[in-house]
Structures are given as C-alpha cells and as structure tokens.
Design a protein around this motif. Structure first.
Motif, short mmCIF file in Angstrom:
data_model
loop_
_atom_site.label_atom_id
_atom_site.label_comp_id
_atom_site.label_asym_id
_atom_site.label_seq_id
_atom_site.Cartn_x
_atom_site.Cartn_y
_atom_site.Cartn_z
N THR A 171 0.67 -1.14 0.09
CA THR A 171 -0.10 0.02 0.10
C THR A 171 0.98 0.97 0.10
OG1 THR A 171 -1.67 -1.09 1.21
CG2 THR A 171 -1.84 1.23 1.19
N LYS A 172 0.67 2.14 -0.83
CA LYS A 172 1.18 3.51 -0.75
C LYS A 172 0.12 4.67 -0.16
CE LYS A 172 4.21 2.57 -4.63
NZ LYS A 172 4.80 3.32 -5.91
N SER A 173 0.70 4.98 0.78
CA SER A 173 -0.09 6.27 1.59
C SER A 173 0.80 7.54 1.28
CB SER A 173 0.06 6.03 2.99
OG SER A 173 -0.68 4.88 3.31
N TRP A 174 0.04 8.66 0.87
CA TRP A 174 0.97 9.62 0.47
C TRP A 174 0.08 11.12 1.18
CZ3 TRP A 174 -2.64 13.05 -2.07
CH2 TRP A 174 -3.74 12.30 -2.52
N VAL A 175 0.70 12.20 1.28
CA VAL A 175 0.57 13.49 1.74
C VAL A 175 0.95 14.61 0.65
CG1 VAL A 175 0.36 15.27 3.67
CG2 VAL A 175 0.32 12.78 4.12
N LEU A 176 0.17 15.63 0.20
CA LEU A 176 0.71 16.45 -0.37
C LEU A 176 0.22 17.77 0.19
CD1 LEU A 176 1.57 17.27 -3.28
CD2 LEU A 176 -0.41 17.49 -3.93
#
Length: 179
Positions: A171-176
C-alpha cells in the motif's frame, strides 16, 4: 486474549509482540545524531527541488528516524515552514504502516516540486483476497490516520492511499502539502 498496543492493525496479520526497549528514553544531554543533508546545486544554477528517499525497518521506532531525516532535509533545503506538518505526517504514516505490516521494510520518499511537498510511504502489506477483510483493513488504516487527515486539510493539502501498482505489492500512502 490480551491485545498489545503494538499489535498489528490488520486483522489478518498475526499479533506481533515487540518489547519496549530502553531506546525510547533519552536524557536531555544526549541528543540523538542528526542526519547531515545539504541541498545539491552548483554555483550559478538553481538548486533542484528536494528529493529524499530511504528505507526503514517495519518497526514503530522507525518513525523517530523518519522524523529526524525529514526535518533535516526540509531545513537544509530552506523549507522550514513545512517542518511541522511534514514531520507530523511522516511520523503518523510510518507508525501506522509499521503496524500494518510489522517486520517488513517501509519505503519513504520526500519531494518538493512545483511549490508543494509530497510525502509517500510505501509498506509491504499484502493484498487480501476476501473483500470483507480488505474493507476492514482499509477502514482500520483510515481510522488510525484521522488526525493526519485533519492536519492535511488544515494546511490546504490532501492525503490518500492506494494499492501499489504491479510488480510492487503493498500500500502507498501519501500526503501533498502546497505552499
């Protein structure tokens, strides 16, 4: 059955017991080593944006390492206004992903491009074949990251997670966060 606060969040992952090491306690006099990071760029050229990637053990103690490396990189690249929200985000993401797949490596990527900071944490949490288990697992991950969602929203950013594209698994979790 006793549930440890360090138990895996995923219902399919066997409970992993990790002892509380003395490494969590530090005296005020002994400051942990800080990573040495400086921006690249030659004279006369504009320095490229921040690009930092590293791999960590799947252990909640890795959150401290990720936080220190992230803060140092942001400060070295003149991005001090981002230090608080990004170090908070990396701490939350690494802590939660380490609990989703204990003992498996985590990959952290931090980039600054187009006046925004993008943080990505990839874990090797296996894909579930049962739809109900997939839904429950995703709900637990989202619930664990509720405060991260509030911080990203407050800073005018966004966050999310998705299954890693093949040939990767997990799983890839991201914040921008925009400037």
């Amino acid at each position: 059955m006793h549930s440890s606060p360090l138990a895996a969040l995923c219902p399919a992952v066997a409970e992993t017991r990790m002892p509380f090491p003395d490494a969590y306690t530090h005296s005020a006099q002994s400051r942990p080593p800080q990573p040495y990071l400086r921006p690249k760029g030659g004279s006369g050229r504009s320095a490229p944006g921040l690009a930092l990637s590293f791999t960590l053990p799947g252990d909640i103690r890795s959150a401290r390492i990720a936080r220190a490396a992230t803060a140092a990189a942001l400060e070295a690249h003149g991005l001090a206004p981002y230090v608080w929200p990004v170090t908070y985000a990396v701490t939350e993401l690494v802590s939660v992903t380490a609990r989703m797949s204990p003992g498996r490596e985590l990959y952290v990527s931090l980039r600054h491009r187009d006046d925004a900071v993008r943080l990505l944490v990839w874990d090797q949490h296996p894909h579930h074949t049962e739809p109900d288990l997939t839904t429950l697992c995703e709900a637990r991950r989202r619930r664990a990251l509720w405060l991260l969602a509030a911080v990203a929203d407050d800073w005018g950013g966004e966050w999310g997670m998705c299954e890693a594209p093949l040939p990767q698994r997990g799983t890839k979790s991201w914040v921008l966060l925009p400037r």
